[in-house]
Design a protein around this motif. Structure first.
Motif, PDB file in Angstrom:
ATOM      1  N   SER A 228       5.322   2.263   1.091  1.00 36.36           N
ATOM      2  CA  SER A 228       5.956   3.428   0.468  1.00 36.36           C
ATOM      3  C   SER A 228       5.086   4.644   0.752  1.00 36.36           C
ATOM      4  O   SER A 228       3.915   4.513   1.109  1.00 36.36           O
ATOM      5  CB  SER A 228       6.093   3.237  -1.052  1.00 36.36           C
ATOM      6  OG  SER A 228       4.834   2.917  -1.632  1.00 36.36           O
ATOM      7  N   ALA A 229       5.675   5.832   0.579  1.00 36.46           N
ATOM      8  CA  ALA A 229       4.908   7.054   0.813  1.00 36.46           C
ATOM      9  C   ALA A 229       5.544   8.212   0.055  1.00 36.46           C
ATOM     10  O   ALA A 229       6.747   8.204  -0.242  1.00 36.46           O
ATOM     11  CB  ALA A 229       4.848   7.384   2.306  1.00 36.46           C
ATOM     12  N   GLU A 230       4.707   9.204  -0.258  1.00 36.73           N
ATOM     13  CA  GLU A 230       5.217  10.457  -0.822  1.00 36.73           C
ATOM     14  C   GLU A 230       4.407  11.609  -0.256  1.00 36.73           C
ATOM     15  O   GLU A 230       3.213  11.470   0.040  1.00 36.73           O
ATOM     16  CB  GLU A 230       5.151  10.446  -2.356  1.00 36.73           C
ATOM     17  CG  GLU A 230       3.765  10.396  -2.931  1.00 36.73           C
ATOM     18  CD  GLU A 230       3.754  10.060  -4.423  1.00 36.73           C
ATOM     19  OE1 GLU A 230       4.782  10.232  -5.090  1.00 36.73           O
ATOM     20  OE2 GLU A 230       2.697   9.612  -4.905  1.00 36.73           O
ATOM     21  N   PHE A 231       5.077  12.739  -0.073  1.00 34.88           N
ATOM     22  CA  PHE A 231       4.458  13.966   0.419  1.00 34.88           C
ATOM     23  C   PHE A 231       4.740  15.052  -0.621  1.00 34.88           C
ATOM     24  O   PHE A 231       5.904  15.311  -0.944  1.00 34.88           O
ATOM     25  CB  PHE A 231       5.029  14.346   1.788  1.00 34.88           C
ATOM     26  CG  PHE A 231       4.517  13.502   2.914  1.00 34.88           C
ATOM     27  CD1 PHE A 231       3.648  14.032   3.856  1.00 34.88           C
ATOM     28  CD2 PHE A 231       4.894  12.169   3.037  1.00 34.88           C
ATOM     29  CE1 PHE A 231       3.162  13.250   4.899  1.00 34.88           C
ATOM     30  CE2 PHE A 231       4.417  11.372   4.071  1.00 34.88           C
ATOM     31  CZ  PHE A 231       3.546  11.925   5.009  1.00 34.88           C
TER      32      PHE A 231
ATOM     33  N   VAL B  39       0.852  -1.193   0.000  1.00 36.10           N
ATOM     34  CA  VAL B  39       0.000   0.000   0.000  1.00 36.10           C
ATOM     35  C   VAL B  39       0.886   1.241   0.000  1.00 36.10           C
ATOM     36  O   VAL B  39       1.797   1.378   0.824  1.00 36.10           O
ATOM     37  CB  VAL B  39      -0.946   0.035   1.217  1.00 36.10           C
ATOM     38  CG1 VAL B  39      -1.767   1.321   1.222  1.00 36.10           C
ATOM     39  CG2 VAL B  39      -1.878  -1.181   1.205  1.00 36.10           C
ATOM     40  N   HIS B  40       0.594   2.135  -0.926  1.00 39.43           N
ATOM     41  CA  HIS B  40       1.331   3.391  -1.070  1.00 39.43           C
ATOM     42  C   HIS B  40       0.466   4.549  -0.574  1.00 39.43           C
ATOM     43  O   HIS B  40      -0.718   4.629  -0.894  1.00 39.43           O
ATOM     44  CB  HIS B  40       1.689   3.609  -2.543  1.00 39.43           C
ATOM     45  CG  HIS B  40       2.311   4.938  -2.832  1.00 39.43           C
ATOM     46  ND1 HIS B  40       3.504   5.332  -2.282  1.00 39.43           N
ATOM     47  CD2 HIS B  40       1.908   5.978  -3.635  1.00 39.43           C
ATOM     48  CE1 HIS B  40       3.819   6.544  -2.723  1.00 39.43           C
ATOM     49  NE2 HIS B  40       2.863   6.961  -3.530  1.00 39.43           N
ATOM     50  N   LEU B  41       1.063   5.438   0.217  1.00 41.35           N
ATOM     51  CA  LEU B  41       0.394   6.665   0.643  1.00 41.35           C
ATOM     52  C   LEU B  41       0.892   7.816  -0.212  1.00 41.35           C
ATOM     53  O   LEU B  41       2.087   8.092  -0.246  1.00 41.35           O
ATOM     54  CB  LEU B  41       0.681   6.963   2.115  1.00 41.35           C
ATOM     55  CG  LEU B  41       0.229   8.340   2.616  1.00 41.35           C
ATOM     56  CD1 LEU B  41      -1.291   8.457   2.607  1.00 41.35           C
ATOM     57  CD2 LEU B  41       0.799   8.642   3.995  1.00 41.35           C
ATOM     58  N   SER B  42      -0.037   8.484  -0.897  1.00 42.61           N
ATOM     59  CA  SER B  42       0.298   9.680  -1.666  1.00 42.61           C
ATOM     60  C   SER B  42      -0.428  10.851  -1.017  1.00 42.61           C
ATOM     61  O   SER B  42      -1.635  11.013  -1.174  1.00 42.61           O
ATOM     62  CB  SER B  42      -0.133   9.510  -3.129  1.00 42.61           C
ATOM     63  OG  SER B  42       0.415  10.528  -3.933  1.00 42.61           O
ATOM     64  N   LEU B  43       0.328  11.648  -0.255  1.00 45.83           N
ATOM     65  CA  LEU B  43      -0.280  12.703   0.549  1.00 45.83           C
ATOM     66  C   LEU B  43       0.044  14.067  -0.034  1.00 45.83           C
ATOM     67  O   LEU B  43       1.202  14.479  -0.076  1.00 45.83           O
ATOM     68  CB  LEU B  43       0.195  12.616   2.007  1.00 45.83           C
ATOM     69  CG  LEU B  43      -0.533  13.526   3.000  1.00 45.83           C
ATOM     70  CD1 LEU B  43      -0.588  12.884   4.386  1.00 45.83           C
ATOM     71  CD2 LEU B  43       0.105  14.913   3.098  1.00 45.83           C
ATOM     72  N   ASP B  44      -1.004  14.733  -0.497  1.00 49.41           N
ATOM     73  CA  ASP B  44      -0.909  16.111  -0.983  1.00 49.41           C
ATOM     74  C   ASP B  44      -1.236  17.024   0.187  1.00 49.41           C
ATOM     75  O   ASP B  44      -2.282  16.880   0.827  1.00 49.41           O
ATOM     76  CB  ASP B  44      -1.917  16.304  -2.124  1.00 49.41           C
ATOM     77  CG  ASP B  44      -1.781  17.632  -2.831  1.00 49.41           C
ATOM     78  OD1 ASP B  44      -1.480  18.632  -2.161  1.00 49.41           O
ATOM     79  OD2 ASP B  44      -2.011  17.679  -4.061  1.00 49.41           O
TER      80      ASP B  44
END
Length: 299
Positions: free
Chosen positions: A266-269, A221-226
């Motif tokens: 994984s994650a991105e901010f 599961v990937h977190l894509s946080l805007d």
């Protein structure tokens, strides 16, 4: 959660028209992300920033998509970097830059997961294509691209056409959707928690449902946080602020629940724009949320 984290900066501002978001990775580093995560016993490797091409004066070919060639090239580079990090057994933490970078992040992840889930924490759906986009800005398209919809220069990145299944997506915090996006959400059956659901159900119930929805049917599961998912009062330094967003405390709760569930791989901010910010407030909020996401505790 993996304890070995590789940070990748993506100073991308070509997916939209407001300048300054390319300084987002630097602002997040300046706000102390490496030091913050090292304090909670994590092994941090900062891989620096990938190179981004130049802004294009005209649209590429017959497309109305702005900076298509440069965005596609950067996305390929990012996809390769993310793929390398995952294959090394490390957790990719990507710092933006505008939300078009998710095209490359997800393309790299898709080389390693066959049934990946995504939590899209955002005021927007980012489900536009060239046909539905009012602006031609690619930062409003990464989720559609990852579903295999849109320009082939973007959908073909990483050599895999469709990276995500619609039933493996959860959008949280939506409150500004274009008409084409609304049609696609209904057509594909994408699970969306708008601000109405968050207000009505509460963030605890929303996150419990989102986690349960993805946990058993995905292999990552990937977190894509805007940062524009948060209310502009708490995160003013974003390019497309929308009033009535998720609060700072609700966001911490969401991150804490994701950490407890231990489902993220994984994650991105993204979308931290220091030019539009107030004394680096938004970058500091991003760092604080990452602290909660990776296990920081008050007691």
């Amino acid at each position: 959660m993996k304890k070995n984290i590789s940070i990748i900066g993506v100073p991308m501002d070509l997916g939209q028209t407001r300048r300054g978001v390319d300084m987002g990775p630097s602002a997040i580093r300046y706000a102390g992300i490496v030091e913050r995560l090292e304090q909670i016993d994590l092994e941090i490797e900062d891989l620096g920033d990938i190179e981004i091409g130049s802004r294009e004066r005209t649209s590429s070919g017959d497309s109305n998509l702005k900076n298509l060639k440069a965005v596609a090239e950067a996305s390929e580079t990012l996809a390769s970097r993310v793929d390398e990090v995952v294959k090394q057994g490390k957790f990719p933490l990507v710092l933006g830059g505008d939300h078009s970078i998710a095209i490359g992040t997800i393309a790299g992840l898709a080389k390693n997961y066959s049934n990946m889930g995504v939590i899209w924490y955002d005021a927007h759906g980012d489900l536009n294509t060239g046909e539905t986009s009012p602006s031609g800005n690619i930062h409003g398209m990464p989720l559609a691209v990852s579903l295999g919809l849109g320009d082939p220069a973007l959908t073909g990145i990483g050599g895999i056409g469709t990276k995500l299944k619609p039933e493996n997506i959860v959008i949280i915090g939506a409150r500004s959707l274009d008409e084409g996006e609304k049609v696609l959400i209904k057509e594909k059956g994408i699970k969306v928690f708008t601000m109405h659901e968050i207000d009505r159900m509460g963030m605890t119930a929303v996150m419990e449902e989102a986690i349960a929805y993805l946990k058993d049917k995905t292999d990552g599961v990937h977190l894509s946080l805007d940062l524009d998912g948060l209310d502009p009062h708490d995160a003013p330094g974003v390019g497309t602020p929308v009033m009535g967003g998720i609060s700072y405390r609700e966001s911490h709760l969401a991150m804490e629940m994701l950490e407890e569930a231990d489902i993220l791989t994984s994650a991105e901010f993204v979308e931290v724009n220091p030019i539009l910010d107030e004394r680096n407030k938004t970058a500091s909020v991003a760092v604080a949320l990452m602290g909660s996401l990776f296990g920081e505790k008050l007691l």
